[in-house]
Design a protein around this motif. Structure first.
Motif: not given
Length: 554
Positions: A5-7, A105-110, A131-134
């Motif tokens: 998401v991009s919140i 940077q303040g943006q929900l990505v996963q 929880f794998p994360h890039e």
């Protein structure tokens, strides 16, 4: 599940740990706060609350204990290079609900939702929550919400792909050895039960089984392999198995140490505590009260530990031979179980050794209990051999009794007949023995019998068989002995005892003996005939004035 998401939300300002710094998430970068039970916050509100109300962790491993309110924790990870894959892992297998948010940077990505209140997800790579994360270049905020009545122990680690794989392989080998050893020990004791029909092996098998399943539930292997489609089982299985482990341990201890017969009052305490545990288990399962069930399991570890150690100590003090093995095993197993219970319940500071103490303790306990059972079996066999030997011996004189004599006589007699070997039999009787008892008492008479038995054992040759046949009669079987040789031996015995005195504090007795001799001939080719012939000549010796030898004269 992953959602992008991009919140935009506020970033945190309490420092960031580099993703290259090693697997452990350092406590100095972690902040947390507890949510109210009646309201679940959004991740944005949670971040704001962490900034205003959050506390710094005082420990490298967060541990909020039993029945804690839902907790939000957050930390920042900094990636100074290009995008890099990392595995965030919570090395705990029993948390009910977990929500993990990654913000760059303040943006929900996963965002990922998991927990053992849900069926085991085939996408989960192992028994822990991973929880794998890039991680993109720059700072990434990690926000985690934990909700669970179970102990909220939160060991947080960040692994590279290679470290993650190595961790999996290491864990697989370690638990392969642990489970392999315990299952082999279980099968061995089960086979011993079926072959020996001894219930101590059955109860020890139950005890091992309960621990194997408890450990599988505790480590997450049970949910991964055995009941992955039943989260309702996973929700209650650990406290249930903890109680079953305690109950089976108490039953095994009672059987192994023979508490009902040796220490009935201690056994009563075992029974009362077992009854209370069982009632609490059934009651809280029926009421579906997981928190009370958890408290019962974790608190019940303490009296279980105390009772096991008391039982071993009392048995040692009373001289039970196998008790030291039991006490050593109980001390290691129980103390390790208490350490682990206190560690995961938050009563003591978390550390890896305390978290895994029960596994190390149970392995050592299993070895000691196996040695204890083996030692107990050896004692049992020695006692059986001793009892059998005593059953073949006269209690007063230590000579063979009729049973022992007959057992040893048969092969000697059969060999003499089959190979046409010489064999003679004597019956020896103490003259006027009733008069000795009447004048000096039966205790003095017993001393005379014991004196005669010692003298016979000393005078006779190796290979001769002597037995107390009954009362004051003794039987002497002389293999490889001609009739003339037997007569010479008998005459020497009569002379020896006619010049022999028995002296006690009160009396001095001189006694004599009469002896009848028979020789193995074709006409008396069974033992009854040989015995009857010797008895006939003993009767003649007594009729002819006693203190003499009688035999067939050719």
């Amino acid at each position: 599940m992953a959602t992008w998401v991009s919140i935009l939300v506020p970033t945190l300002v309490y420092g960031a740990q580099s993703i290259e710094d090693g697997p452990a998430i350092e406590s100095s970068y972690i902040r947390y706060f507890h949510e109210q039970h009646d309201s679940e916050l959004s991740y944005a509100d949670a971040l704001e609350n962490i900034k205003t109300q959050g506390q710094h962790s005082q420990s490298d491993i967060l541990n909020f204990g039993l029945g804690s309110a839902p907790v939000w924790i957050s930390f920042e990870l900094h990636n100074a290079k290009a995008t890099a894959l990392r595995y965030l892992q919570i090395e705990n297998s029993w948390l009910d609900k977990i929500s993990v948010f990654f913000l760059h940077q303040g943006q929900l990505v996963q965002q990922t939702e998991t927990g053992d209140s849900l069926p085991y997800d085939a996408q989960r790579s192992n028994r822990f929550f991973s929880f794998p994360h890039e991680f993109m270049q720059g700072a990434t905020t990690v926000l985690i919400r934990i909700e669970s009545d179970d102990p909220q122990v939160l060991p947080l680690f960040l692994y590279t792909p290679q470290e993650f794989t190595d961790r999996q392989v290491e864990s697989g080998y370690t638990y392969g050895i642990i489970y392999g050893f315990l299952i082999a020990l279980l099968i061995y004791n089960a086979l011993l039960f079926f072959s020996l029909k001894s219930r101590r092996y059955l109860y020890y098998s139950f005890y091992l089984t309960s621990f194997i399943f408890l450990n599988a539930a505790y480590t997450g292997h049970g949910y991964q392999w055995l009941w992955s489609d039943w989260p309702q089982v996973q929700n209650t299985i650990i406290p249930v198995l903890m109680i079953m482990f305690a109950l089976s341990g108490l039953v095994f201890a009672s059987m192994f140490l023979a508490l009902p017969s040796r220490f009935p009052r201690l056994d009563k305490s075992f029974n009362i505590f077992s009854f209370v545990l069982a009632v609490c288990l059934i009651l809280f399962l029926l009421l579906d009260n997981l928190l009370c069930l958890l408290y019962t399991a974790f608190i019940g570890v303490v009296p279980f530990a105390v009772l096991m150690i008391i039982a071993g100590s009392v048995a040692c003090f009373q001289g039970v031979k196998e008790a030291p093995y039991f006490l050593g095993a109980a001390v290691f197993a129980v103390i390790s179980a208490v350490i682990t219970a206190f560690t995961v319940s938050g009563l003591v500071e978390y550390n890896s050794l305390g978290f895994h103490a029960v596994e190390y303790g149970i392995l050592l306990e299993a070895v000691l209990f196996a040695l204890a059972l083996a030692y107990q079996f050896r004692i049992s066999q020695d006692e059986k051999v001793l009892a059998q030997r005593l059953a073949d011996r006269d209690q007063l004189t230590g000579l063979y009794n009729r049973r022992g004599f007959n057992k040893l006589m048969k092969p000697i007699f059969s060999n003499a007949i089959r190979n046409n070997r010489n064999l003679c039999l004597m019956i020896l009787d103490i003259d006027y023995f009733k008069k000795i008892n009447d004048e000096h008492g039966h205790a003095h008479g017993d001393i005379v019998l014991l004196d005669l038995a010692r003298a016979l054992s000393k005078e006779l040759r190796a290979g001769d068989l002597v037995a107390r046949w009954g009362g004051e009669e003794f039987l002497l079987l002389l293999p490889e002995t001609k009739h003339a040789e037997a007569i010479a031996i008998a005459e020497r015995l009569v002379t020896t005892f006619s010049n022999h005195e028995v002296t006690t504090n009160q009396h001095t007795t001189q006694y004599t003996v009469s002896i009848g001799i028979s020789e193995l001939k074709r006409g008396n080719a069974n033992f009854s005939d040989l015995l009857g012939s010797a008895d006939h000549y003993l009767y003649q010796a007594k009729e002819n004035g006693r203190n003499r030898v009688c035999y067939r004269v050719d």
